[in-house]
Design a protein around this motif. Structure first.
Motif, PDB file in Angstrom:
ATOM      1  N   ASN A  80       0.892  -1.277   0.026  1.00 27.09           N
ATOM      2  CA  ASN A  80      -0.044  -0.154   0.109  1.00 27.09           C
ATOM      3  C   ASN A  80       0.984   1.167  -0.083  1.00 27.09           C
ATOM      4  OD1 ASN A  80      -1.850  -1.795   0.409  1.00 27.09           O
ATOM      5  ND2 ASN A  80      -3.159  -0.968   1.939  1.00 27.09           N
ATOM      6  N   HIS A  81       0.388   2.412  -0.518  1.00 28.62           N
ATOM      7  CA  HIS A  81       1.157   3.676  -0.495  1.00 28.62           C
ATOM      8  C   HIS A  81       0.153   4.417   0.645  1.00 28.62           C
ATOM      9  CE1 HIS A  81       2.025   2.325  -4.777  1.00 28.62           C
ATOM     10  NE2 HIS A  81       3.202   3.055  -4.231  1.00 28.62           N
ATOM     11  N   ASN A  82       0.711   5.731   0.882  1.00 26.40           N
ATOM     12  CA  ASN A  82       0.188   6.669   1.630  1.00 26.40           C
ATOM     13  C   ASN A  82      -0.924   6.900   0.820  1.00 26.40           C
ATOM     14  OD1 ASN A  82      -0.404   9.071   3.056  1.00 26.40           O
ATOM     15  ND2 ASN A  82       1.454   9.491   3.381  1.00 26.40           N
ATOM     16  N   PRO A  83      -2.095   6.933   1.588  1.00 27.35           N
ATOM     17  CA  PRO A  83      -3.451   7.414   0.758  1.00 27.35           C
ATOM     18  C   PRO A  83      -3.383   8.955   0.575  1.00 27.35           C
ATOM     19  CG  PRO A  83      -3.993   6.851   2.909  1.00 27.35           C
ATOM     20  CD  PRO A  83      -2.254   6.388   2.757  1.00 27.35           C
ATOM     21  N   GLY A  84      -2.569   9.681   1.165  1.00 28.21           N
ATOM     22  CA  GLY A  84      -2.372  11.012   0.907  1.00 28.21           C
ATOM     23  C   GLY A  84      -3.511  12.073   1.810  1.00 28.21           C
ATOM     24  N   LYS A  85      -3.220  13.189   1.929  1.00 23.46           N
ATOM     25  CA  LYS A  85      -3.855  14.386   2.916  1.00 23.46           C
ATOM     26  C   LYS A  85      -5.208  14.130   2.836  1.00 23.46           C
ATOM     27  CE  LYS A  85      -3.614  18.734   4.646  1.00 23.46           C
ATOM     28  NZ  LYS A  85      -2.949  20.227   4.520  1.00 23.46           N
ATOM     29  N   GLY A  86      -6.158  14.057   4.033  1.00 26.42           N
ATOM     30  CA  GLY A  86      -7.479  14.125   3.756  1.00 26.42           C
ATOM     31  C   GLY A  86      -8.159  12.828   3.374  1.00 26.42           C
ATOM     32  N   ARG A  87      -7.486  11.717   3.233  1.00 25.43           N
ATOM     33  CA  ARG A  87      -7.671  10.439   2.758  1.00 25.43           C
ATOM     34  C   ARG A  87      -7.573   9.234   3.828  1.00 25.43           C
ATOM     35  NH1 ARG A  87      -6.148   9.368  -3.357  1.00 25.43           N
ATOM     36  NH2 ARG A  87      -7.581   7.649  -3.000  1.00 25.43           N
ATOM     37  N   HIS A  88      -7.560   9.601   5.040  1.00 29.94           N
ATOM     38  CA  HIS A  88      -6.870   8.815   6.227  1.00 29.94           C
ATOM     39  C   HIS A  88      -8.243   8.107   6.867  1.00 29.94           C
ATOM     40  CE1 HIS A  88      -2.954  10.413   5.264  1.00 29.94           C
ATOM     41  NE2 HIS A  88      -2.474   9.141   5.476  1.00 29.94           N
ATOM     42  N   ALA A  89      -9.073   7.623   6.143  1.00 24.77           N
ATOM     43  CA  ALA A  89     -10.497   7.258   6.934  1.00 24.77           C
ATOM     44  C   ALA A  89     -10.457   5.613   6.652  1.00 24.77           C
ATOM     45  CB  ALA A  89     -11.829   7.578   5.871  1.00 24.77           C
TER      46      ALA A  89
END
Length: 216
Positions: free
Chosen positions: A153-162
């Motif tokens: 997995n990659h870092n889902p990015g800012k604002g997508r850590h749900a």
């Protein structure tokens, strides 16, 4: 009564894919911490030789340079390949980059040592990448591809850590972005126990041979 013998067809789709799988497993294993720089897309297998308790059946099979059972198998395709982009598009160093990303994930983990990991990789034409990868995964059922998800997995990015934290990050904590994800109901000890149970039954065939002529 003699049974019908079906001639071996080297151009059959499954045999072409199998030849890619065999080619990967014939490659030299390199330390994941010291990869040569190379161009191209393709497939790879990562091997573990360390002393993490749950993975001891894997370590034994990979000891003394044998590298019989990958802990993870993956692929790297050129940017735009999933969208049917120009087939002549240069792949660049996508396979090398993917392996370096995996090395960084392992280095971040608190209970893994990058020196315990090796990999094999094969640069191959885009069309054969998914088939070669799927055949190798089906043969070896690597634990990080199946039971313990999330290594790739990659870092889902800012604002997508749900989303929920992957099992891999619960068992091998250390990647900073995973700490922003929701906690799982399982503990690391429970996941390690699942891995031990899973690895009590190893793949029936650890051979690097995938192609068998019909009727043999």
């Amino acid at each position: 009564m003699t049974g019908k013998v079906i001639p071996f067809n080297p151009l059959d789709k499954k045999n072409l894919g199998a030849s890619v799988a065999e080619a990967l497993l014939s490659k030299e294993a390199h330390p994941l911490s010291d990869l040569p720089v190379f161009e191209g897309a393709g497939i790879y297998a990562i091997y573990y030789t360390g002393d993490f308790s749950a993975y001891q059946p894997i370590s034994r099979l990979n000891s003394d340079g044998k590298f019989l059972l990958p802990i993870y198998v993956g692929k790297a395709v050129p940017a735009g390949a999933r969208m049917g982009a120009n087939q002549e598009l240069a792949a660049g160093k996508v396979l090398h980059k993917r392996l370096k990303e995996h090395a960084e994930s392992i280095k971040a983990a608190e209970n893994l040592n990058i020196e315990d990991f090796h990999c094999r990789f094969l640069v191959v034409d885009d069309i054969w990448i998914p088939l070669g990868e799927s055949l190798i995964i089906a043969r070896f059922t690597p634990v990080w591809n199946s039971l313990i998800d999330g290594f790739g997995n990659h870092n889902p990015g800012k604002g997508r850590h749900a989303g929920m934290r992957p099992r891999w990050d619960v068992l091998h904590p250390g990647r900073a972005w995973a700490l922003s994800l929701a906690e799982r109901p399982e503990t690391a000890a429970q996941i390690a126990q699942d891995a031990e149970t899973y690895l009590r039954v190893l793949p029936a065939c650890l051979s690097a041979q995938f192609i068998e002529a019909e009727g043999e």
